[in-house]
Structure formats: structure tokens, C-alpha cells
Design a protein around this motif. Sequence first.
Motif, short mmCIF file in Angstrom:
data_model
loop_
_atom_site.label_atom_id
_atom_site.label_comp_id
_atom_site.label_asym_id
_atom_site.label_seq_id
_atom_site.Cartn_x
_atom_site.Cartn_y
_atom_site.Cartn_z
N ALA A 134 18.44 67.53 35.86
CA ALA A 134 18.02 66.29 36.41
C ALA A 134 17.01 66.28 37.56
N LEU A 135 17.22 67.38 38.18
CA LEU A 135 16.37 67.65 39.48
C LEU A 135 15.18 68.00 38.92
N ALA A 136 15.01 69.10 37.93
CA ALA A 136 13.86 69.69 37.53
C ALA A 136 12.83 68.76 36.96
N VAL A 137 13.20 67.54 36.42
CA VAL A 137 12.11 66.60 36.09
C VAL A 137 11.74 65.60 37.02
N LEU A 138 12.23 65.63 38.24
CA LEU A 138 11.69 64.95 39.18
C LEU A 138 10.09 65.39 39.64
N PRO B 49 18.06 60.39 37.37
CA PRO B 49 17.54 60.46 38.56
C PRO B 49 17.27 59.13 39.11
N HIS B 50 17.27 59.13 40.47
CA HIS B 50 16.95 57.84 41.18
C HIS B 50 15.47 57.67 40.96
N PRO B 51 15.25 56.22 40.49
CA PRO B 51 14.01 55.83 40.18
C PRO B 51 12.78 55.98 41.01
N ARG B 52 13.15 56.23 42.33
CA ARG B 52 11.98 56.51 43.23
C ARG B 52 12.00 58.14 43.81
N ALA B 53 12.83 58.92 43.05
CA ALA B 53 13.14 60.33 43.45
C ALA B 53 11.93 61.32 43.27
N VAL B 54 11.59 62.01 44.40
CA VAL B 54 10.53 63.10 44.24
C VAL B 54 10.72 64.39 44.83
N HIS C 257 20.07 74.94 49.94
CA HIS C 257 19.55 76.18 49.88
C HIS C 257 18.51 76.14 48.97
N ARG C 258 18.14 75.04 48.08
CA ARG C 258 17.61 75.06 46.99
C ARG C 258 15.89 75.00 47.39
N PRO C 259 14.98 75.54 46.74
CA PRO C 259 13.50 75.64 47.20
C PRO C 259 13.04 74.12 47.11
N HIS C 260 13.73 73.27 47.36
CA HIS C 260 12.98 72.05 47.34
C HIS C 260 13.80 70.85 48.11
N GLU C 261 13.35 69.78 48.48
CA GLU C 261 13.88 68.76 49.10
C GLU C 261 13.91 67.49 48.25
N VAL C 262 14.73 66.73 48.27
CA VAL C 262 14.47 65.26 47.33
C VAL C 262 14.38 64.10 48.48
N PHE C 263 13.33 63.38 48.03
CA PHE C 263 13.10 62.12 48.66
C PHE C 263 12.99 60.83 47.91
N TYR C 264 13.34 59.64 48.42
CA TYR C 264 13.24 58.53 47.64
C TYR C 264 11.89 57.78 48.45
N LEU C 265 11.00 57.58 47.71
CA LEU C 265 9.82 56.81 48.19
C LEU C 265 10.07 55.45 48.25
#
Length: 246
Positions: free
Chosen positions: A22-26, A189-194, A238-246
Motif C-alpha cells: 500500500a505504501l509502495a504504490v504511492l 492509500p490516502h488519495p493525496r498521498a505521495v 526508519h523507512r527510506p521515505h516519508e509520506v505526505f498528503y498534498l
Amino acid sequence: MAAVVQSVRRSAAPTRHSRRPALAVLPAIDPAALLGDRGRIVVVAPHPDDEVLGCGGLIALAAHRGMDMLVVSVTDGEACYPGHPTWTPHRLRAARAGELSAALVELGADTAKTMSLHVADGGIETCIADLTATLAATLKVTDLVLTTAANDGHPDHEATHRAVAAARQVIGFRLVEFPIWRCIETGEPHPRAVRLLLDRATRHAKHAAIRCFKTQTGDCEPPIDDPVLPADVLVRFHRPHEVFYL
């Protein structure tokens, strides 16, 4: 507040069956696209540590670009261990402020300005109008403002978002949300998530910054047996990314 922290912490803890795809598809976003050409980056955090957990990597990248920065702590985070014989609210206020300063150094953001609003930990929902007015007087239309997500699962986080969103209606700055406690590993996933991918150096800086919050990880003296951020919860930060909602 203790019950709230325990509840959201349990929901945040990853399990063996968590669906990380679910995170990988962002979609991934470039740091330059996220930061844009804004004159200043402002992080409005309900408690000291939320800014590092949610967007410590972005803070490090913004500092590397030489951006002006303001970190606002709405509360002092003094109510995380109610009834603890040693870690009293008075002691926690001072400790968490010092932890934030040390964390910003680790992120290369030691020149960032900080502002503490001293709202009661656990009580942001009762003073949203006052908080909105303070933020509207502080923020600028040219700012990139980051704060906790609207549905983050913690009353202080959600109230902070409402105040920031209300200030945006007055000022018109660009607003980006970041999740802390909301479970984003399962479901849609949240519709505005990157995703913002973090390079190795930025990840290292973020991990070092998180370790500065010793009262939250329990690695303090005296130690805390049931900390807010045990090892199983820290995994998600500690993941190699951060998630944001635009």
C-alpha cells in the motif's frame, strides 16, 4: 492522554501481516517539487518530536538547500507520562525542548527558529480559535507549512491540523500534511498521498535526530519502562521515505 497515546501507538505498530505494498504504490515526489520556491518552511507540531518523526528527512533536505525555517511546538509534550514519579510535567517540558534542539542539530537545521506556544498537552482542542489567531499572525502567504494529518487518530494532532487549516483560509499559504499515527499500511492509500524518497545520508540524519528524543524512546535516566516510542513503533519512522498528503 495516556490512554490516547497507548491506543494510537498500538494501531501504529506494524504486524507481520501489514500490507506494505500500500505504501509502495504511492507516487514518488522530488524534494524540489515538494519544497518548491517557497521563502520559508514552517512545521507546526502538536508535540516536540512530531516534526522529526513526520518530516525530519524533509527538514534536513530543506536545511541543506539553505531555506529559512520555523519549527512551532504547540504544546511542550509534558503530559506523556501522567503520574510518573520522576518524569513529571515540569521536568518533561525542559527535557523535550532540549531534545528538539539536539534533534535539529542532527538534521543540520541548527539555525532554524523555534517557537513554543505552551498550549496544554492534551488540550489543543479547547483553544483552536486562539491557536488559529496566533498562527495567522505568524505565518506568511509565501510559506510552505507542514502539520499533522487531518485524520491522524490523535486529538492533539487533529486539532492542530484544524487550526492550521483555518489559518490557511486567512493567509493562503501552501499546506502539506504528514501522518504520524494514522495507519497507512493497510487499506486504500490516502488519495493525496505521495512518497518522498530519502537518500542514505538523510536517513542517517533522521535516525540520529529521533534518538535525541530519549524521553520518548525510554533511553533516559531514569529509564521509562513503557515509552511512547518503543522499538516496534520506531520501525515505521526508519523507512527510506516519508509520506505526505498534498
